[in-house]
Scaffold this motif. Structure first.
Motif, mmCIF file in Angstrom:
data_model
loop_
_atom_site.group_PDB
_atom_site.id
_atom_site.type_symbol
_atom_site.label_atom_id
_atom_site.label_comp_id
_atom_site.label_asym_id
_atom_site.label_seq_id
_atom_site.Cartn_x
_atom_site.Cartn_y
_atom_site.Cartn_z
ATOM 1 N N UNK A 275 18.367 8.451 -11.398
ATOM 2 C CA UNK A 275 19.641 8.967 -10.902
ATOM 3 C C UNK A 275 19.813 10.428 -11.275
ATOM 4 N N UNK A 276 19.515 10.774 -12.528
ATOM 5 C CA UNK A 276 19.646 12.168 -12.968
ATOM 6 C C UNK A 276 18.687 13.054 -12.190
ATOM 7 N N UNK A 277 17.475 12.572 -11.963
ATOM 8 C CA UNK A 277 16.502 13.370 -11.208
ATOM 9 C C UNK A 277 16.958 13.578 -9.770
ATOM 10 N N UNK A 278 17.596 12.559 -9.172
ATOM 11 C CA UNK A 278 18.118 12.705 -7.816
ATOM 12 C C UNK A 278 19.190 13.780 -7.746
ATOM 13 N N UNK A 279 20.114 13.764 -8.683
ATOM 14 C CA UNK A 279 21.172 14.781 -8.675
ATOM 15 C C UNK A 279 20.611 16.167 -8.996
#
Length: 360
Positions: A275-279
């Motif tokens: 999720x953090x990598x997506x954002x």
């Protein structure tokens, strides 16, 4: 004088209330402590949890029977069939329900069906788990059968037609029924031919005595069998082998739980990273904020700790490969590398090369 006489009166009224409230609070505290001890016992390990579930199923079986509306058909061709259904079908359901909720079932099947891999199978462990599962699953069905026998309604419905009516006085006459059909109506006290009949009550007591005798005999047999098994088991079994079997059966349970917990933690960290990598990928403008060296070091240590929880598994293919390896090739039961893995020793020296102290 009024105040002097009023104070003792008020005190005399309030003291019993305070004493009663304190006694009630103490009683509640003691009960809560006992309940907490019981819950801690049942949550201590899987064996205690299984015992608790089996006890709950046994209590549920008693509650089901007491709330069950038993209506005998009072027909010669259906009385025994209905009674046997009530006596056999619910215990079968309770047995399979006990097998279903027992954790030993899953552990036993996993150990029995898994590929050989790097770890040999121990038939004694599978046999021990199977025995423990069967013993716990049989508790609720046996309770149901004993309760039905001690109550006697099912037995009266099934075997009232087998009783010789000439043994009892007050037999109804001019009923227009043969003896078999008349005796089949003994369980139905609402029937017009047996309303307020001493004959029906006598036959019911007679059959109920047999039913209760069988129920108490079965209970006595089970208690004696369990006592003899507990007393004679050490005489015919190697206690060392039993301890090994029990240890490795507990190990399999604990290993599976730890693996599941580790997978949950890994999945949570893996999902957070995704999720953090997506954002991060969706961010357009990059703003550089330079943290204080101390804060930067703490953040870097936290990131390293999170990476350590991932154990180097950062791709879906890697995780699938690891899970397949866990199933098809369980690790060998040898933790020598973890017990004796090398540790870094840092020695602090002064300017002349003399050792001051060491950190391990």
């Amino acid at each position: 004088m009024l105040s002097g006489s009023g104070v003792p009166f008020v005190t005399a009224v309030l003291l019993p209330q305070q004493t009663g409230s304190r006694t009630f609070c103490t009683y509640r505290t003691v009960n809560m402590e006992r309940l907490k001890i019981v819950l801690q016992y049942f949550q201590s390990n899987s064996e205690s949890i299984s015992n608790g579930i089996c006890i709950i199923l046994a209590l549920v079986s008693v509650k089901l029977y007491t709330s069950f509306d038993f209506n005998c058909p009072c027909l010669p061709q259906y009385n025994k069939l209905y009674s046997l259904g009530v006596m056999i079908v619910p215990p079968i359901i309770l047995f399979f329900l006990g097998v279903l909720v027992n954790r030993h079932t899953g552990v036993m099947m996993d150990e029995w069906m898994r590929p050989l891999g790097n770890r040999s199978k121990n038939p004694a462990v599978v046999k021990y788990l199977f025995s423990a599962m069967i013993q716990r699953a049989l508790l609720a069905p046996l309770v149901w059968i004993l309760v039905t026998l001690l109550d006697g309604k099912v037995f009266i419905c099934a075997f009232s037609i087998s009783v010789d009516p000439t043994l009892f006085s007050g037999q109804p006459n001019n009923t227009g029924l043969d003896v078999v059909k008349m005796m089949a109506k003994v369980p139905c006290k609402e029937d017009i031919i047996f309303r307020n009949s001493s004959f029906r009550k006598a036959v019911s007591r007679y059959v109920r005595c047999y039913s209760q005798a069988i129920g108490w005999s079965i209970l006595l047999f089970l208690i004696v069998l369990g006592a003899l098994g507990r007393l004679l088991k050490p005489c015919f079994e190697d206690h060392g082998s039993f301890l090994q079997t029990r240890y490795w059966s507990n190990y399999l349970d604990v290993e599976q739980k730890l693996f599941d917990e580790t997978c949950v933690l890994h999945a949570r960290d893996f999902a957070r990273k995704c999720v953090v990598q997506f954002f991060e990928d969706m961010r357009e403008d990059t703003v550089l904020h330079l943290p204080h060296p101390l804060n930067f070091r703490c953040a870097q240590e936290e990131e390293e700790e999170e990476d350590d929880r991932l154990h180097g598994i950062s791709k879906q293919d890697q995780m699938n490969q690891l899970l397949n390896k866990w199933y098809f090739s369980k690790p060998e039961l040898d933790v020598t590398r973890m017990a004796y893995r090398p540790r870094t020793c840092v020695t602090w020296e002064d300017g002349n090369g003399k050792s001051l102290y060491s950190d391990v």
